[in-house]
Design an enzyme around this catalytic site. Structure first.
Site, PDB file in Angstrom:
ATOM      1  N   GLU A  70     -80.984 -30.944 -22.435  1.00  0.00           N
ATOM      2  CA  GLU A  70     -79.765 -31.547 -21.906  1.00  0.00           C
ATOM      3  C   GLU A  70     -78.728 -31.650 -23.017  1.00  0.00           C
ATOM      4  O   GLU A  70     -78.959 -32.292 -24.040  1.00  0.00           O
ATOM      5  CB  GLU A  70     -80.102 -32.944 -21.360  1.00  0.00           C
ATOM      6  CG  GLU A  70     -78.867 -33.744 -20.992  1.00  0.00           C
ATOM      7  CD  GLU A  70     -79.193 -35.192 -20.610  1.00  0.00           C
ATOM      8  OE1 GLU A  70     -80.389 -35.557 -20.582  1.00  0.00           O
ATOM      9  OE2 GLU A  70     -78.242 -35.940 -20.332  1.00  0.00           O
ATOM     10  N   ASP A  76     -82.407 -36.811 -21.997  1.00  0.00           N
ATOM     11  CA  ASP A  76     -82.255 -38.132 -22.591  1.00  0.00           C
ATOM     12  C   ASP A  76     -83.042 -39.166 -21.797  1.00  0.00           C
ATOM     13  O   ASP A  76     -83.288 -38.998 -20.609  1.00  0.00           O
ATOM     14  CB  ASP A  76     -80.771 -38.542 -22.584  1.00  0.00           C
ATOM     15  CG  ASP A  76     -79.967 -37.748 -23.602  1.00  0.00           C
ATOM     16  OD1 ASP A  76     -80.595 -37.196 -24.520  1.00  0.00           O
ATOM     17  OD2 ASP A  76     -78.732 -37.692 -23.455  1.00  0.00           O
ATOM     18  N   ASP A 118     -82.133 -41.836 -20.522  1.00  0.00           N
ATOM     19  CA  ASP A 118     -81.226 -42.785 -19.865  1.00  0.00           C
ATOM     20  C   ASP A 118     -81.026 -42.351 -18.411  1.00  0.00           C
ATOM     21  O   ASP A 118     -81.677 -41.421 -17.938  1.00  0.00           O
ATOM     22  CB  ASP A 118     -79.894 -42.862 -20.619  1.00  0.00           C
ATOM     23  CG  ASP A 118     -79.201 -41.503 -20.681  1.00  0.00           C
ATOM     24  OD1 ASP A 118     -79.667 -40.556 -20.013  1.00  0.00           O
ATOM     25  OD2 ASP A 118     -78.190 -41.386 -21.391  1.00  0.00           O
ATOM     26  N   ASP A 142     -78.546 -40.865 -16.818  1.00  0.00           N
ATOM     27  CA  ASP A 142     -78.087 -39.489 -16.635  1.00  0.00           C
ATOM     28  C   ASP A 142     -79.217 -38.503 -16.895  1.00  0.00           C
ATOM     29  O   ASP A 142     -79.402 -37.540 -16.167  1.00  0.00           O
ATOM     30  CB  ASP A 142     -76.935 -39.182 -17.598  1.00  0.00           C
ATOM     31  CG  ASP A 142     -75.607 -39.636 -17.027  1.00  0.00           C
ATOM     32  OD1 ASP A 142     -75.591 -39.982 -15.823  1.00  0.00           O
ATOM     33  OD2 ASP A 142     -74.614 -39.649 -17.772  1.00  0.00           O
TER      34      ASP A 142
END
Ligand code: 28F
Length: 666
Positions: free
Chosen positions: A430, A505, A507, A509
């Site tokens: 990503e 990641d 998180d 997103d």
């Protein structure tokens, strides 16, 4: 030797054999139950439930109750005849004890012709017993309660009568798996057991199956009059069927029982679930082949004969006839042969012809009797063919544009130098900045990096031709090299990497992007998941630094454990949100006074420098990667549709119901 001595000699010999057997099960549990992870743990339950299901298939039981008890043990009870308790003719002890303690004793009864041999199921309750800290059995039979207890597979006492019953018959087994074997812990997951019991209730219509969790206060009851017809409706819940009620085909031929139910919805997905003797055959096999060829042939014949398919204009492929189909195929085969990587592919060649001829006959009758449904299905198939041809044109156009790039590989791909797929892996990363670090940090001999920009297309809402126009997806497809499932070109043998690792990641997103990627692989390269090639990278969440030494923690409890082992006082902990850069910054010096411990939280992959990324996430010697499996394909299909599909209400409901469990669960 006196008669008595002979007898005791005999006892000893068979007892030694039993102990040897149990010893082997405990020494090599994976040989019997696959593995000793959570999967193997749940397998113990399925093994016991299977015996109850067999009693039901033999026609003597219609109710099965499973309870997760407060102490973590599990109880399974049925209302069948109860395991026989009388003296076993050759073993000279209670048949109940023989069934519970001897390998293979209950494995292949002649009472059920569909008892599964080979494969993972069918190892028998004695294996579960051997892998349990303790087990108890109660048999209700002849007006009495018969009881025996075991520890690690060995009887603690003889079979005893502990009470009387009036009408009641059945078998009740309670067991606590052994922590010495299941080192990751004894944690039965309600949702996992619930999904399997629900599936069994669909596959064996008329049985009532209850599940309860005493610790959590949850319970469900399953009973489906329609069997796999209800299964298809459940799988397509919230979707519109364009073919009305599911089409149901069934017959018994040459001792093989066939049941097929299917319908078409408005999506573009093919969702065919196949079972042999209640076992999900993820890899398909001869039953699936038989159904597919009957579907293609019968629909094609009907369409051509009735001038719905204009043969001068269009040719339909097998895939076209399966766009939007949701199907359940369930066959019961006396001696199944399981093949394939995960032993979930039916090999019996005779089954193909049987399924094919039954489906040919019954489906063509159905189409003749329901011409308007037939027309709707065929119109959908023709649209699929048109889209497929449009997709091919788009693909060829894209190829011609790419002709200048000699390798044909995407420009963003940093490929590895070794070409043997077995040894190679590709990271789908990503973001460009993390991609950059990964490119520098990798071992370029066998690790390839493909950075992905932003969010990839949600394939759940798009048809094949749209997918070919998407840059990110195009680069994934060309990098992997095998084409797309559902197009006419997918070829699993062309996959260029042995491992495909998604690195996102930690998180919100990142987790969305991971879900988008998983959806894409599930829909368009499912073989990659099924052959065990898809993995999730596990980047650390924290870095802990004391003086020159560094530790990485992958979750909060690991972080706390490291802090504990360092014996630091609270006021010596420095929490820093920014990445302590090695090179510059005088304040660093302060923080790095040997007494202080610095904790930094990695917000994204991009925050790690190439060396850190290599050390924590990419070095095969030290990293953890999670293999993506497809244990419950039916549930996976539903979840992807709910999470990524058009309808808002089921998604809201799903998130609400699962919010408690939603912490990144691979
Ligand atoms: C809680 C799990 O295991 N149910 C079972 C039966 C019934 C019979 C049986 C089982 C006899 C000699 C093997 C009864 N009456 N539930 C269960 N219910 N096993 S397991 O027989 C086992 C065979 O060797 C049963 C007449 N025939 C069979």
């Amino acid at each position: 030797m006196t008669e008595k001595e002979k007898k005791s000699h005999l006892y000893q010999e068979s007892d030694i054999k039993v102990l040897k057997g149990l010893e082997h099960v405990r020494k090599r549990p994976a040989m019997y139950i696959g593995d000793v992870s959570s999967r193997g743990l749940h397998h113990l339950v399925y093994e016991v439930v299977d015996n109850a299901i067999d009693e039901a298939l033999a026609g003597f039981c219609n109710k099965i109750i499973l309870t997760i008890n407060k102490d973590g043990s599990v109880t399974v009870e049925d209302n069948g005849r109860g395991i026989p308790t009388g003296l076993h003719p050759t073993e000279k002890k209670s048949t109940l004890e023989v069934v519970m303690t001897q390998l293979n004793a209950g494995g292949k009864f002649d009472r059920s012709s569909y008892k599964v041999s080979g494969g993972l199921h069918g190892v028998g309750v004695s294996v579960v017993n051997a892998l349990s800290e303790w087990m108890e059995v109660e048999v209700y039979r002849d007006g009495k309660i018969h009881y025996q207890k075991y520890k690690r597979g060995e009887p603690v006492g003889n079979v005893e009568e502990t009470g009387k019953v009036k009408q009641k018959t059945g078998t009740r087994v309670t067991f606590l798996p052994d922590k010495e074997i299941f080192k990751l812990g004894i944690n039965f997951k309600y949702s996992t057991l619930e999904a399997r019991l629900r599936e069994l209730a669909y596959l064996n219509k008329g049985i009532t199956i209850k599940i309860a969790d005493e610790a959590e206060g949850k319970q469900d009851e399953f009973h489906f009059k329609g069997g796999i017809i209800d299964f298809v409706k459940y799988l397509d819940e919230g979707q519109k069927s364009i073919s009305g009620k599911p089409i149901y085909l069934t017959a018994e031929r040459e001792n093989v029982i066939i049941e097929v139910a299917f319908q078409y919805n408005e999506s573009y997905n093919e969702n065919i679930n196949t079972f042999v003797n209640n076992i999900n055959t993820h890899e398909g096999g001869t039953h699936l082949e038989g159904f597919k060829s009957a579907l293609t042939r019968t629909l094609n014949n009907f369409g051509t004969k009735n001038n719905i398919i204009k043969t001068d204009k269009i040719t339909l492929t097998g895939d076209d006839f399966r766009e939007g189909i949701t199907a359940v195929i369930s066959v019961k085969v006396p001696e199944p042969q399981f093949e394939g990587q995960t032993k979930t592919k039916l090999g019996n060649s005779e089954v193909k012809g049987i399924v094919q001829s039954i489906c040919n006959e019954q489906l063509s009758d159905y189409l003749e009797e329901n011409p308007s449904v037939a027309k709707k299905i065929l119109e959908k198939c023709i649209l699929a063919a048109e889209a497929r041809m449009a997709a091919r044109n788009a693909r060829e156009l894209a190829r011609r544009k790419n002709a200048l790039e000699i390798s044909g590989l995407p420009g963003k791909l940093a490929d590895c130098s070794i070409t043997d797929p077995q040894q190679c892996e590709i990271y789908l990363v990503e973001g460009d900045s993390a991609g950059g670090s990964a490119k520098q940090g990798r071992d370029r001999r066998f690790q390839a990096i493909l950075p992905l920009k932003g969010k990839i297309l949600n394939v759940e809402k798009a048809r094949l031709n749209k997918i070919y126009e998407n840059e990110e997806i195009k680069s994934i497809v060309t990098a992997i090299g095998a084409g797309l499932r559902g197009s006419d070109e997918y070829d699993d043998s062309k996959v260029r990497y042995g491992k495909i690792i998604l690195m996102c990641d930690a998180d919100v997103d990142g987790s969305h992007i991971r879900t988008l990627l998983l959806t894409f692989f599930y829909r368009y390269m499912r073989e990659i998941i099924e052959s065990g090639k898809l993995y999730l990278a596990q980047p650390p969440l924290y870095k802990i630094k004391k003086g020159k030494q560094e530790w990485y923690a992958y979750n909060e409890s690991e972080r706390d454990e490291i802090l504990k082992s360092l014996k630091v006082k609270k006021d010596e902990i420095v929490n820093t949100e920014e990445q302590p850069e090695e090179t510059e910054g005088e304040p660093e010096e302060d923080k790095q006074s040997p007494r202080n411990v610095i904790i930094s939280r990695f917000k994204g992959l991009g925050e790690m420098n190439p060396e850190q990324l290599w050390a924590t996430t990419m070095n095969p010697e030290t990293r953890t990667i999670i293999q993506v499996t497809n244990e419950n394909a039916a549930a996976a299909d539903k979840i992807f549709r709910i999470l990524m599909g058009e309808e808002v209400e089921p998604r809201r409901k799903f998130i609400e119901e699962n919010a408690r469990y939603a912490n990144i669960d691979a």
